[in-house]
Design a protein around this motif. Structure first.
Motif, PDB file in Angstrom:
ATOM      1  N   GLN A 299      35.509  33.636  48.085  1.00  0.00           N
ATOM      2  CA  GLN A 299      36.789  34.072  47.538  1.00  0.00           C
ATOM      3  C   GLN A 299      37.808  32.944  47.674  1.00  0.00           C
ATOM      4  O   GLN A 299      37.824  32.230  48.676  1.00  0.00           O
TER       5      GLN A 299
ATOM      6  N   ASP B 178      40.512  35.101  43.534  1.00  0.00           N
ATOM      7  CA  ASP B 178      39.418  34.961  42.577  1.00  0.00           C
ATOM      8  C   ASP B 178      38.087  34.858  43.325  1.00  0.00           C
ATOM      9  O   ASP B 178      38.036  34.410  44.468  1.00  0.00           O
TER      10      ASP B 178
ATOM     11  N   TYR C 239      34.288  33.157  43.280  1.00  0.00           N
ATOM     12  CA  TYR C 239      33.490  32.069  42.732  1.00  0.00           C
ATOM     13  C   TYR C 239      32.013  32.295  43.072  1.00  0.00           C
ATOM     14  O   TYR C 239      31.682  32.748  44.173  1.00  0.00           O
TER      15      TYR C 239
ATOM     16  N   ARG D  70      33.708  31.873  37.746  1.00  0.00           N
ATOM     17  CA  ARG D  70      34.927  32.342  38.405  1.00  0.00           C
ATOM     18  C   ARG D  70      35.306  33.700  37.826  1.00  0.00           C
ATOM     19  O   ARG D  70      35.420  33.859  36.613  1.00  0.00           O
ATOM     20  N   ARG D  71      35.509  34.653  38.721  1.00  0.00           N
ATOM     21  CA  ARG D  71      35.975  35.970  38.301  1.00  0.00           C
ATOM     22  C   ARG D  71      37.457  36.086  38.653  1.00  0.00           C
ATOM     23  O   ARG D  71      37.830  36.069  39.827  1.00  0.00           O
ATOM     24  N   GLU D  72      38.261  36.172  37.614  1.00  0.00           N
ATOM     25  CA  GLU D  72      39.707  36.156  37.802  1.00  0.00           C
ATOM     26  C   GLU D  72      40.239  37.579  37.904  1.00  0.00           C
ATOM     27  O   GLU D  72      39.860  38.459  37.149  1.00  0.00           O
ATOM     28  N   ARG D  73      41.149  37.791  38.821  1.00  0.00           N
ATOM     29  CA  ARG D  73      41.761  39.104  39.005  1.00  0.00           C
ATOM     30  C   ARG D  73      43.284  38.958  38.995  1.00  0.00           C
ATOM     31  O   ARG D  73      43.851  38.239  39.803  1.00  0.00           O
TER      32      ARG D  73
ATOM     33  N   ASP E 266      40.467  41.091  34.087  1.00  0.00           N
ATOM     34  CA  ASP E 266      39.409  41.049  35.089  1.00  0.00           C
ATOM     35  C   ASP E 266      38.170  40.541  34.368  1.00  0.00           C
ATOM     36  O   ASP E 266      37.490  41.297  33.695  1.00  0.00           O
TER      37      ASP E 266
ATOM     38  N   TRP F 190      35.053  37.062  33.803  1.00  0.00           N
ATOM     39  CA  TRP F 190      34.339  35.904  34.321  1.00  0.00           C
ATOM     40  C   TRP F 190      34.535  34.708  33.389  1.00  0.00           C
ATOM     41  O   TRP F 190      34.535  34.865  32.168  1.00  0.00           O
TER      42      TRP F 190
END
Length: 289
Positions: free
Chosen positions: A176, A180, A182, A191-194, A199, A201
């Motif tokens: 984390q 985000d 990784y 990368r999963r962006e929040r 939301d 990838w």
């Protein structure tokens, strides 16, 4: 492209990877067909049978001597409508080698190996060991849960083969960073962006990575990337206008702690060595981690 009960393809633990360069034929010494056949040789020494699902009419070409045994009903292991055949091990290991081999450059032989051989699996009485769908390069999977012997046999078979390796199905390392998530897999950094609006990838190809520089005192790495060769300048401009983040790989990534940073750098080093990626890692910095 699945297994019948009690077997379950979702139990895969590892994947065989071949990063084949341009100019290398699939049946060359380092091509994916030859690499896979080496893996199968290693796995069949631990299995009790190989099940193969063939395209209708392909058995006469792939097994001209008719040595494979046709299986039906409850004896089938593979789903799908095509006919299924079985080769008991170790007695018919040479039959399996013959079916998988592509010794000539004829396109028909290559097409049979890649497409007419629709799916195959090496199994024991209790579990499956190796599963492949030849026309889907990402489905070359191992089920090595609780079987260190299997994983070691495949690792040994690939040790002398450049640009081929075994990796975990779920990726090499995750962490984390600033909210985000990784994930590092064999070919991309994801990368999963929040945030409040999205939301999703994003994926950044390791082929584009050029340099990795650890910054131990800040528990972060600095990354340098090459532009995507697959995109024209007009396309890059359009994507930048519509979605800036989609064309901007991260140039600086923080980690929750030094152990997480060290794990990511080690994984990048293993991938560079086994798959011959061209990025450089500032070793003098990483040694201080």
């Amino acid at each position: 492209m699945a297994l019948r009960k009690p077997f379950d393809e979702r139990a895969a633990t590892h994947r065989v990877i071949t990063r084949q360069p341009s100019g290398v034929a699939d049946n060359d010494e380092t091509g994916w067909i030859t690499v896979e056949n080496r893996v199968v040789d290693a796995v069949t020494s631990l299995g009790t049978a190989v099940h193969l699902r063939l395209e209708n009419g392909a058995a006469s070409r792939l097994d001209p001597d008719g040595r494979l045994e046709r299986v039906r009903g409850a004896d089938r292991v593979l789903t799908g409508a095509g006919p299924e055949y079985r080769a008991p091990l170790p007695d018919d290991a040479d039959v399996v080698r013959s079916v998988l081999a592509v010794d000539s450059a004829e396109s028909d032989a290559w097409a049979d190996r890649v497409f007419a051989l629709e799916e195959f699996v090496v199994r024991t009485d209790a579990a499956w060991c190796y599963r492949s769908v030849p026309h889907h390069a990402h489905i070359r999977e191992l089920h090595a849960d609780g079987c260190d012997t299997l994983l070691q046999a495949v690792t040994d078979a690939l040790e002398s083969v450049p640009r081929s390796t075994v990796v975990p199905v779920d990726g090499l390392v995750t962490w984390q960073s600033n909210g985000d998530r990784y994930e590092l897999s064999w070919d991309v950094l994801r990368r999963r962006e929040r945030d409040a609006d999205r939301d999703r990838w994003s994926a950044f190809e390791l082929d584009r990575l050029r340099r990795v520089r650890p910054v131990p005192n800040r528990e972060e790495v600095v990354l340098r990337w090459a532009p995507s060769a697959a995109e024209t300048w007009p396309r890059r401009i359009l994507r930048r206008l519509l979605d800036p983040e989609s064309v901007a790989p991260p140039t600086r990534i923080a980690f929750p702690d030094r152990d997480a940073m060290h794990a990511a750098i080690d994984a990048l080093g293993r991938l560079r060595e086994s798959l011959e990626y061209s990025y450089a890692i500032d070793e003098s910095e990483s040694e201080q981690c």
